[in-house]
Design a protein around this motif. Structure first.
Motif, mmCIF file in Angstrom:
data_model
loop_
_atom_site.group_PDB
_atom_site.id
_atom_site.type_symbol
_atom_site.label_atom_id
_atom_site.label_comp_id
_atom_site.label_asym_id
_atom_site.label_seq_id
_atom_site.Cartn_x
_atom_site.Cartn_y
_atom_site.Cartn_z
ATOM 1 N N THR A 163 91.178 43.954 12.659
ATOM 2 C CA THR A 163 90.216 43.589 11.620
ATOM 3 C C THR A 163 89.677 42.185 11.813
ATOM 4 O O THR A 163 88.924 41.676 10.973
ATOM 5 C CB THR A 163 90.895 43.683 10.241
ATOM 6 O OG1 THR A 163 92.017 42.807 10.214
ATOM 7 C CG2 THR A 163 91.329 45.117 9.947
ATOM 8 N N THR A 164 90.076 41.551 12.906
ATOM 9 C CA THR A 164 89.587 40.200 13.182
ATOM 10 C C THR A 164 88.370 40.263 14.084
ATOM 11 O O THR A 164 88.089 41.292 14.712
ATOM 12 C CB THR A 164 90.673 39.349 13.851
ATOM 13 O OG1 THR A 164 90.847 39.772 15.195
ATOM 14 C CG2 THR A 164 91.993 39.449 13.099
ATOM 15 N N THR A 165 87.692 39.153 14.130
ATOM 16 C CA THR A 165 86.495 39.087 14.984
ATOM 17 C C THR A 165 86.816 38.530 16.358
ATOM 18 O O THR A 165 85.915 38.154 17.113
ATOM 19 C CB THR A 165 85.439 38.204 14.315
ATOM 20 O OG1 THR A 165 85.981 36.895 14.088
ATOM 21 C CG2 THR A 165 84.965 38.824 13.017
ATOM 22 N N ALA B 129 86.789 43.210 15.865
ATOM 23 C CA ALA B 129 86.069 44.014 14.883
ATOM 24 C C ALA B 129 84.607 43.557 14.843
ATOM 25 O O ALA B 129 84.299 42.373 15.029
ATOM 26 C CB ALA B 129 86.704 43.846 13.504
ATOM 27 N N CYS C 183 81.012 42.434 13.187
ATOM 28 C CA CYS C 183 80.670 41.679 11.982
ATOM 29 C C CYS C 183 79.686 42.480 11.125
ATOM 30 O O CYS C 183 78.647 42.951 11.623
ATOM 31 C CB CYS C 183 80.039 40.337 12.346
ATOM 32 S SG CYS C 183 81.223 39.154 13.047
ATOM 33 N N THR D 69 78.889 38.119 1.831
ATOM 34 C CA THR D 69 80.183 38.757 2.056
ATOM 35 C C THR D 69 80.246 39.238 3.522
ATOM 36 O O THR D 69 79.355 39.963 3.977
ATOM 37 C CB THR D 69 80.410 39.937 1.102
ATOM 38 O OG1 THR D 69 80.299 39.455 -0.256
ATOM 39 C CG2 THR D 69 81.763 40.560 1.348
ATOM 40 N N THR D 70 81.306 38.824 4.233
ATOM 41 C CA THR D 70 81.498 39.261 5.635
ATOM 42 C C THR D 70 82.956 39.045 6.029
ATOM 43 O O THR D 70 83.751 38.489 5.260
ATOM 44 C CB THR D 70 80.564 38.513 6.583
ATOM 45 O OG1 THR D 70 80.648 39.095 7.892
ATOM 46 C CG2 THR D 70 80.958 37.043 6.699
ATOM 47 N N THR D 71 83.286 39.438 7.222
ATOM 48 C CA THR D 71 84.652 39.267 7.757
ATOM 49 C C THR D 71 84.842 37.828 8.185
ATOM 50 O O THR D 71 83.911 37.185 8.678
ATOM 51 C CB THR D 71 84.862 40.202 8.950
ATOM 52 O OG1 THR D 71 84.567 41.535 8.573
ATOM 53 C CG2 THR D 71 86.273 40.107 9.473
ATOM 54 N N CYS E 234 82.988 35.656 11.106
ATOM 55 C CA CYS E 234 81.629 36.101 11.414
ATOM 56 C C CYS E 234 80.643 35.027 10.946
ATOM 57 O O CYS E 234 80.634 34.633 9.771
ATOM 58 C CB CYS E 234 81.307 37.427 10.674
ATOM 59 S SG CYS E 234 82.140 38.834 11.434
#
Length: 333
Positions: free
Chosen positions: A279-281, A302, A304, A327-329, A332
């Motif tokens: 789930t990380t970028t 993951a 973005c 709203t984002t990871t 990102c």
């Protein structure tokens, strides 16, 4: 074999009667003699006027050939005659001390009566061979798992026969399976693929020769050695190749890459594993250590995704200010 005393004359001194043991026949020397054989006195079965036997017994004196003093004197008693009229006695069993091997002996027989005894001329010579007692050297040898060859020396008397046999198929006699006197035995040890030491024996000339062989070293290989996964994760499998009996383990360097099956094994086998979603970028990497070998897992970052709120806003003619939430990871931009 026989020590023969024949055709000789013995005179007893008790009465003026001739006791005849037939004249001697000088035969060739005998090896490992056991019996004395002679013609009994003509008076063997006679007695004097008082009923006293003229021959009460016979004795055997054993000499080293050419000596005038006996080494032993054996009482032969008064044996019964054989069907051919001869007397034969196993004198070896009557000896107080065994005669020495390698020495040349001769004997004289005496007819013994009330007045004394008179000895015959010397018999033919005889002797004894040393006991057949082979000795081997060395008595053991160790080999690496690769195997090899070896040799054992057999020391034995001339004419002493012996043989060599193996207790194991991987241990073979290549020369000297039979022999006489001093000789040697050569053998071969096959390579071992077992992961435990093994022992075999050769029986050589009645003695045991022991061969000890070390265990084979365990070697391992895995396939594949790397695998890549998308951010969503997944599962995979690794094949382990090794010798039967070789044990191994599998461990992971990261919690998100976990061993599903095959954490331990022996011989050829496999390991399965699971990769959790990323789930990380950031791209991430983990390693599995399987049977001492390194398996590398690479997982993509993951993607973005973004959302804003609100998506619209109205203002009066005078203008003003507003705020939009993004709203984002994490990570990102």
């Amino acid at each position: 074999m026989h020590v023969k005393v024949k055709n000789l004359r013995v005179v007893l001194l008790t009465v003026a009667m001739a006791l005849v043991l037939a004249p001697v026949v000088l035969a060739q020397s005998i090896l490992d003699a056991r019996r004395v054989e002679f013609t009994p006195s003509a008076d063997h079965a006679l007695a004097d006027a008082n009923g006293t036997p003229l021959v009460q017994s016979y004795s055997l004196d054993v000499y080293v050939s050419g000596s005038t003093q006996p080494t032993q004197t054996v009482n032969l008693g008064k044996p019964a005659l054989d069907v051919d009229g001869m007397i034969r006695v196993d004198f070896v069993s009557l000896l107080a001390t065994p005669l020495a091997a390698g020495v040349v002996y001769e004997t004289r027989v005496s007819a013994v009566g009330p007045g004394g005894a008179s000895a015959s001329l010397p018999s033919n010579t005889f002797g004894f061979t040393p006991p057949c007692a082979p000795v081997i050297s060395p008595v053991s040898q160790s080999f690496a798992a690769a195997g090899g060859t070896g040799s054992v020396t057999v020391t034995a008397g001339a004419g002493c026969g012996w043989g060599a046999t193996s207790s194991a198929a991987w241990l073979s006699v290549t020369a000297g399976a039979t022999g006489t006197g001093t000789g040697s035995v050569t053998f071969a040890v096959a390579a071992s693929t077992a992961t435990t030491p093994r022992t075999g024996t050769l029986t050589i000339a009645g003695s045991t020769f022991t061969v000890t062989q070390a265990a084979a070293s365990c070697s391992f290989s895995i396939s594949p050695v790397t695998q890549s996964f998308a951010a969503a994760g997944g599962s995979g499998s690794i094949a382990v190749t090794t010798t039967a009996g070789c044990s191994w383990t599998a461990t992971s360097s990261a919690a998100w890459a976990s061993i599903a099956t095959g954490a331990t094994g022996s011989g050829a086998g496999s390991v399965t594993f699971n990769v959790a979603a990323n789930t990380t970028t950031l791209t991430r990497t983990a390693t599995l250590t399987v049977a001492g070998q390194t398996f590398t897992i690479t997982q993509a970052a993951a993607s973005c995704s973004f959302s804003i709120s609100p998506v619209t806003q109205s203002f009066a003619a005078a203008g003003g200010s507003g705020s939009i939430a993004v709203t984002t990871t994490a990570g990102c931009s």
